[in-house]
Motif scaffolding. Structure first.
Motif, short mmCIF file in Angstrom:
data_model
loop_
_atom_site.label_atom_id
_atom_site.label_comp_id
_atom_site.label_asym_id
_atom_site.label_seq_id
_atom_site.Cartn_x
_atom_site.Cartn_y
_atom_site.Cartn_z
N PHE A 20 0.86 -1.18 0.00
CA PHE A 20 0.00 0.00 0.00
C PHE A 20 0.90 1.24 0.00
CE2 PHE A 20 -2.39 -3.41 1.85
CZ PHE A 20 -3.71 -3.20 1.51
N GLU A 21 0.48 2.28 -0.72
CA GLU A 21 1.29 3.49 -0.78
C GLU A 21 0.43 4.72 -0.56
OE1 GLU A 21 4.78 4.89 -3.65
OE2 GLU A 21 2.83 5.19 -4.61
N THR A 22 1.02 5.72 0.11
CA THR A 22 0.44 7.06 0.17
C THR A 22 1.52 8.03 -0.28
OG1 THR A 22 1.10 7.46 2.47
CG2 THR A 22 -1.05 6.46 2.11
N THR B 20 1.42 -7.51 4.62
CA THR B 20 1.22 -6.22 3.95
C THR B 20 2.32 -5.26 4.36
OG1 THR B 20 -0.15 -5.32 5.74
CG2 THR B 20 -1.30 -6.49 3.98
N ARG B 21 2.50 -4.20 3.55
CA ARG B 21 3.39 -3.10 3.89
C ARG B 21 2.68 -1.81 3.51
NH1 ARG B 21 8.08 -3.59 0.07
NH2 ARG B 21 8.84 -1.72 1.15
N LEU B 22 3.02 -0.74 4.22
CA LEU B 22 2.53 0.60 3.86
C LEU B 22 3.73 1.51 3.69
CD1 LEU B 22 0.45 2.87 3.46
CD2 LEU B 22 0.34 3.10 5.95
N VAL B 23 3.86 2.09 2.51
CA VAL B 23 4.94 3.02 2.21
C VAL B 23 4.37 4.44 2.16
CG1 VAL B 23 6.44 3.85 0.36
CG2 VAL B 23 6.50 1.44 1.03
N ASP C 29 0.55 -1.98 -5.00
CA ASP C 29 -0.70 -2.69 -5.29
C ASP C 29 -1.94 -1.87 -4.99
OD1 ASP C 29 0.50 -5.29 -5.97
OD2 ASP C 29 1.13 -5.30 -3.88
N TYR C 30 -1.80 -0.86 -4.11
CA TYR C 30 -2.98 -0.08 -3.75
C TYR C 30 -2.55 1.34 -3.41
CZ TYR C 30 -7.45 1.27 -1.73
OH TYR C 30 -8.65 1.89 -1.51
N GLU C 31 -3.25 2.31 -4.02
CA GLU C 31 -3.04 3.72 -3.68
C GLU C 31 -4.31 4.49 -3.99
OE1 GLU C 31 0.10 7.44 -4.09
OE2 GLU C 31 0.49 5.57 -5.15
N MET C 32 -4.80 5.26 -3.03
CA MET C 32 -5.99 6.08 -3.25
C MET C 32 -5.58 7.53 -3.48
SD MET C 32 -7.70 6.46 0.56
CE MET C 32 -8.11 4.72 0.67
N PRO D 158 -2.17 0.24 -9.80
CA PRO D 158 -2.66 -0.30 -8.52
C PRO D 158 -4.17 -0.19 -8.40
CG PRO D 158 -1.16 1.57 -8.18
CD PRO D 158 -1.38 1.44 -9.64
N GLU D 159 -4.72 -0.97 -7.49
CA GLU D 159 -6.12 -0.77 -7.12
C GLU D 159 -6.18 0.52 -6.31
OE1 GLU D 159 -8.08 -2.88 -8.48
OE2 GLU D 159 -6.44 -4.20 -9.08
N GLY D 160 -7.37 1.07 -6.20
CA GLY D 160 -7.44 2.31 -5.42
C GLY D 160 -8.82 2.90 -5.38
N LEU D 161 -8.99 3.84 -4.49
CA LEU D 161 -10.23 4.57 -4.29
C LEU D 161 -10.00 6.02 -4.68
CD1 LEU D 161 -13.11 4.90 -2.88
CD2 LEU D 161 -11.82 5.46 -0.83
N ILE D 162 -10.89 6.59 -5.45
CA ILE D 162 -10.85 8.02 -5.74
C ILE D 162 -11.89 8.68 -4.84
CG2 ILE D 162 -11.25 9.82 -7.47
CD1 ILE D 162 -10.22 7.89 -9.57
N TYR D 163 -11.39 9.45 -3.86
CA TYR D 163 -12.29 10.01 -2.86
C TYR D 163 -12.65 11.46 -3.21
CZ TYR D 163 -7.74 11.64 -1.06
OH TYR D 163 -6.49 12.19 -0.94
N GLU D 164 -13.78 11.89 -2.66
CA GLU D 164 -14.24 13.26 -2.87
C GLU D 164 -13.44 14.22 -1.98
OE1 GLU D 164 -15.94 15.36 -4.42
OE2 GLU D 164 -17.32 14.26 -5.72
#
Length: 538
Positions: A42-44, A79-82, A253-256, A280-286
């Motif tokens: 997971f990345e931010t 899992t990992r979060l970067v 693999d995942y970034e919103m 990556p998979e991800g969510l587009i937030y408002e």
């Protein structure tokens, strides 16, 4: 795996809570787990041209919620979060909230990691802001790994990925050029060389000379044509290309991201595919809105900082507010804080009584797991924050913590701050909220004739009531007067509105039985007397 784990996995696979819906995207991406048992990444992202803010917090929090949901869904898959800092980016504008602005102005367009720190504490402006980011995330107990773009570029760790960009230079240009205005197309390049003359990150056309050596040709700011490698930190990539390269190089693999980056996700996804990877998979937030429904802008200063939220509300309430409906635009201003605090505690209190399927839809279940905490889920506040604010409002702008606790003794068993630390923290915040937002706006109006008769009747009933009466008994007493046709109220709502406006000075208020129990029968009678006299309570 235990039976409890099996039950959790089964419930998680059908839960409609958004973190599980997001986590199931990763289950679909890797039905048999990530190849070789590697952790799902997971990345931010963070742009260190300014200090971390509430948007940084919400992105790391929401990503962590999905991470923990995926772990629950898979029975503990790794899992990992970067937390990635884009500190090779060129400084485009000097922020307003820094000292020594002239120092930064002299280094405009240079990589953030190579600009002196205006605070005089670190080796560069980026190092300062990165340290603030890490302190910020550590403060909230997030489990993450920090990765610096500058470190990756400078060390050569991105060289192979950069070679991939050169290999696919024409294909990337084919993706990007149709999305640009005609004028921008003339100077666009996926690669931004760092000038050997003034160290600025240049927005100039480049020509690929040698892919293996990473050589490109471009015209420097002096007008000289330069051949220079892009390896070892001598160039960085244009934003959308950089994002795609990072996804592929790190194996994200995942970034919103926010709605404003929707186009970036699309183009970067295409580029990632050209580079041999997968978006990556991800969510587009408002995005957040201010109290007038306008988009929050750092330049306008119409936002709410995390420090401001924590002045008036708890960390848990902020997490609760950010959990809810990420795909809907949310107003972010101080007025939303009291309700967020009370709703958090309502959900927290009901959690242990819910069946597992409902627990997984309870925001508190997710929030308590963000940092691995699973205990104390059934804790409850003996007094709501809204009721606390009503009490403090009546006590006035100069109310003290000791005064508030003396009144809480009417309502709370063992009314000792040490025995109720969560409530004590809210007392301090309620005093601040009242001082800054409630006290300046309270206006107690004089009751009309019918309202005065009803208030006099309430006073008479209270005179015959003991101080030990329960909140429910007091509430029933208030109800009976409001329902009496003699006083001419169209409905109970009108009666309660009259109580709020004449006794509390507000258009809205608490359950009056709870308020009377907390404030005290005798003190409430004094409020009524002041209202009937047409004087303002102090």
């Amino acid at each position: 795996m235990t039976t409890n784990d099996d039950a959790l996995i089964a419930a998680a696979r059908v839960s409609k809570a958004w973190p599980f819906e997001e986590a199931r995207k990763l289950l679909k991406r890797y039905p048999d787990g990530k190849p070789g048992g590697a952790p799902v990444l997971f990345e931010t992202g963070y742009g260190p041209s300014g200090l971390p803010h509430i948007g940084t917090f919400q992105e790391v929090l929401r990503t962590t919620l999905v991470r923990r949901a995926y772990e629950a869904l898979t029975g503990g898959a790794p899992t990992r979060l970067v937390a990635f800092s884009d500190d090779m980016d060129g400084l485009r504008k000097v922020p307003d909230n820094v000292p020594n602005k002239g120092l930064l102005t002299a280094h405009l367009h240079e990589p953030l990691s190579r600009i002196p720190d205006p605070f005089g504490r670190f080796e560069s402006f980026a190092h300062h802001n990165n340290a603030m980011l890490r302190d910020f995330l550590d403060r909230f107990g997030f489990d993450y790994e920090f990765v610096s773009a500058a470190d990756r570029y400078n060390s050569g760790a991105f060289d192979e990925a950069l070679r991939g960009v050169l290999n696919n230079f024409d294909a990337i240009m084919g993706i990007m050029l149709p999305t640009l205005r005609e004028e921008r197309r003339k100077t666009y390049s996926p690669i931004l060389p760092v000038s050997p003359t003034n160290r600025q990150v240049l927005q100039v056309p480049v020509e690929v000379v040698d892919v293996a050596q990473g050589l490109i040709r471009f015209t420097d700011t002096t007008g000289e044509v330069v051949e220079q490698t892009i390896f070892g930190g001598q160039a960085k990539l244009q934003w959308k290309v950089d994002w795609a390269m990072r996804w592929v190089a790190l194996g994200v693999d995942y970034e919103m991201c926010g709605k404003d980056l929707t186009d970036s996700v699309t183009q970067s996804g295409k580029i990632a595919q050209v580079l041999g990877g997968k978006r990556p998979e991800g969510l587009i937030y408002e995005l957040f809105l201010d109290e007038n429904g306008e988009k929050i802008s750092k330049s306008k200063g119409n936002g709410l900082t995390i420090e401001q939220w924590l002045d008036y509300g708890s960390e848990e309430s902020l997490g609760f507010y950010l959990f809810r409906e990420p795909k809907s635009a949310k107003s972010l201003h101080v007025g939303v804080i009291p309700r967020a605090v009370d709703e958090y505690w309502q959900f927290r209190e009901k959690l242990p009584t819910q069946p597992l399927e409902q627990q997984l839809g309870n925001p508190v279940w997710h929030l308590l797991r963000t940092n691995g905490y699973h205990g104390g889920e059934g804790e409850a506040l003996p007094v709501t924050y809204g009721l606390l604010l009503n009490l403090v409002g009546v006590l006035g702008a100069n109310a003290t913590r000791a005064q508030v606790w003396s009144y809480l003794g009417n309502y709370v068993e063992n009314a000792d701050p040490a025995a109720h630390p969560a409530l004590d923290a809210l007392v301090t915040r309620a005093l601040a909220y009242n001082r800054d937002f409630i006290a300046p706006t309270l206006i107690r109006r004089k009751p009309d004739a019918n309202e005065a008769l009803a208030l006099a009747a309430l006073d008479e009933e209270l005179a015959a009531t003991s101080e030990g009466a329960t909140a429910e008994e007091l509430q029933n007493l208030v109800y009976e007067i409001g329902k009496d046709p003699h006083y001419g109220f169209a409905g109970l709502r009108d009666w309660f509105k009259a109580l709020y406006e004449t006794l509390l000075g507000s258009a809205q208020g608490p359950r009056m039985g709870s308020f009377i129990a907390l404030y005290g029968v005798a003190n409430t009678r004094s409020l009524i007397a002041e209202a009937l006299d047409g004087t303002e309570a102090g």
